[in-house]
Design an enzyme around this catalytic site. Sequence first.
Site, PDB file in Angstrom:
ATOM      1  N   ASP A 199       3.058  16.017  -0.452  1.00  0.00           N
ATOM      2  CA  ASP A 199       1.647  15.930  -0.833  1.00  0.00           C
ATOM      3  C   ASP A 199       1.059  17.322  -0.710  1.00  0.00           C
ATOM      4  OD1 ASP A 199      -1.144  15.560  -1.043  1.00  0.00           O
ATOM      5  OD2 ASP A 199      -0.956  13.483  -0.374  1.00  0.00           O
ATOM      6  N   ALA A 240       1.213   1.547  -6.369  1.00  0.00           N
ATOM      7  CA  ALA A 240       0.068   2.381  -6.725  1.00  0.00           C
ATOM      8  C   ALA A 240      -0.389   2.079  -8.150  1.00  0.00           C
ATOM      9  CB  ALA A 240       0.425   3.856  -6.545  1.00  0.00           C
ATOM     10  N   ARG A 241       0.132   2.827  -9.127  1.00  0.00           N
ATOM     11  CA  ARG A 241      -0.207   2.618 -10.528  1.00  0.00           C
ATOM     12  C   ARG A 241       1.058   2.770 -11.370  1.00  0.00           C
ATOM     13  NH1 ARG A 241      -4.079   0.546  -8.893  1.00  0.00           N
ATOM     14  NH2 ARG A 241      -6.280   0.981  -9.314  1.00  0.00           N
ATOM     15  N   ASP A 262       4.794  -3.618  -7.812  1.00  0.00           N
ATOM     16  CA  ASP A 262       3.656  -4.529  -7.761  1.00  0.00           C
ATOM     17  C   ASP A 262       2.691  -4.258  -8.915  1.00  0.00           C
ATOM     18  OD1 ASP A 262       1.984  -6.568  -6.500  1.00  0.00           O
ATOM     19  OD2 ASP A 262       0.610  -4.910  -6.053  1.00  0.00           O
ATOM     20  N   GLU A 300      -0.611  -5.913 -17.909  1.00  0.00           N
ATOM     21  CA  GLU A 300      -0.843  -7.049 -17.024  1.00  0.00           C
ATOM     22  C   GLU A 300      -1.633  -8.117 -17.770  1.00  0.00           C
ATOM     23  OE1 GLU A 300      -2.555  -5.839 -13.309  1.00  0.00           O
ATOM     24  OE2 GLU A 300      -1.103  -4.246 -12.988  1.00  0.00           O
ATOM     25  N   HIS A 350       0.640  -7.535  -9.052  1.00  0.00           N
ATOM     26  CA  HIS A 350      -0.472  -6.698  -8.579  1.00  0.00           C
ATOM     27  C   HIS A 350      -1.276  -7.419  -7.492  1.00  0.00           C
ATOM     28  CE1 HIS A 350      -3.234  -3.206 -10.063  1.00  0.00           C
ATOM     29  NE2 HIS A 350      -3.139  -3.247  -8.744  1.00  0.00           N
ATOM     30  N   ILE A 351      -0.585  -7.824  -6.442  1.00  0.00           N
ATOM     31  CA  ILE A 351      -1.223  -8.585  -5.365  1.00  0.00           C
ATOM     32  C   ILE A 351      -1.116  -7.890  -4.008  1.00  0.00           C
ATOM     33  CG2 ILE A 351      -0.962 -10.838  -6.468  1.00  0.00           C
ATOM     34  CD1 ILE A 351       1.574 -11.271  -4.751  1.00  0.00           C
TER      35      ILE A 351
END
Length: 351
Positions: free
Chosen positions: A205, A267-268, A292, A297, A316-317
């Site tokens: 990071d 994340a995405r 996820d 979607e 996505h939960i």
Amino acid sequence: MKLVIIGDALVSSATLRDAAKDIDFPGRDESELDVVSYEWYSDLEKEKFQEKILLIEKNGPEAVEIPAGVTEALKDADYLLVHIAPVSKSMLESASKLKLIGTCRGGLEHIALNSVKEKNITLIHVIRNAEPVADFTLSLMYAETRNIARAHHEIKNGKWRKSFSNDEHKTVLANHTVGLIGLGYIGKLVAKRLNALGVRVIAHDPFIDKSLIIKEGLRVELLDMDSVISQSDILSLHMRLTPETENIINKDVFNKMKAGSYIINTARAGMVHKADLIDALKNRRIAGAALDVSWDEPISPDDPLLQLDNVTLTPHIAGDTIDAIPKAPYLLKTVLNDYFKTGHSDMLIIQ
């Protein structure tokens, strides 16, 4: 002093207003706080409201309608608090006095970030579901590396399967090195959990100060991205999706990963090049993936991911718990008060 609040179907303006009662806005002692509230599709059922969220997440704040009257209200507003209601360019063009926007969610797709920067408005968010997402991330690590979900699926379909494509790589979590791409709030919570389990954690990071990680008591080795990719048995993504991070996990990355490694994404989806991931899974370039998040979607019935036996998918939960969203305004209150007191915050995006 004027505060504009915009509630929605998940976080009402009443809850935001209640939390705002205890926010120590600078100068509040000398000036009465005038609070004006609006609702953004608060009357929609959850399923219909999710459609609005998806529009924002895919196309930004300009893709949806804004509450009637809010542009006028923002002309003399000092502060704006929202959950996922859009904060569009047109709204900000009228906000000549706006000092700060507070949003009680992690993603910022609903905010016109370029306009916020141009107008030098402070933006602070909170990752309201950070704890649930961190827990879920670890769950996906176990599910994928130990075949928990697919073994359950096979039993439900009448099969007593005990052999899987990753058999030659199966081991306990403590024998893995976990690499985190992104060491923000969620990444740190994942690292904290892995530390407690005795797992080696490495991370990349570029925005993290190593001294702060040490101060927080986290045992994390900060390395360059290539080193994290090549050394990780499990690579877990915790970045924001930006033009710079879109498709950052691609064929080059998969070719640098260990043959028996896994990728986890809570994340995405857009950070991963989908075709390259499918190719890496099909050809066993990596051992597996747990996702996820999806590029579409809900996921299409003919999506090639559904044909693979080395991927775990959830809808996505990761952040979906009964208490994450209702508590979000009060978490935002705490973060804002800390920022107003110290001038610093991990949740500060723009200043």
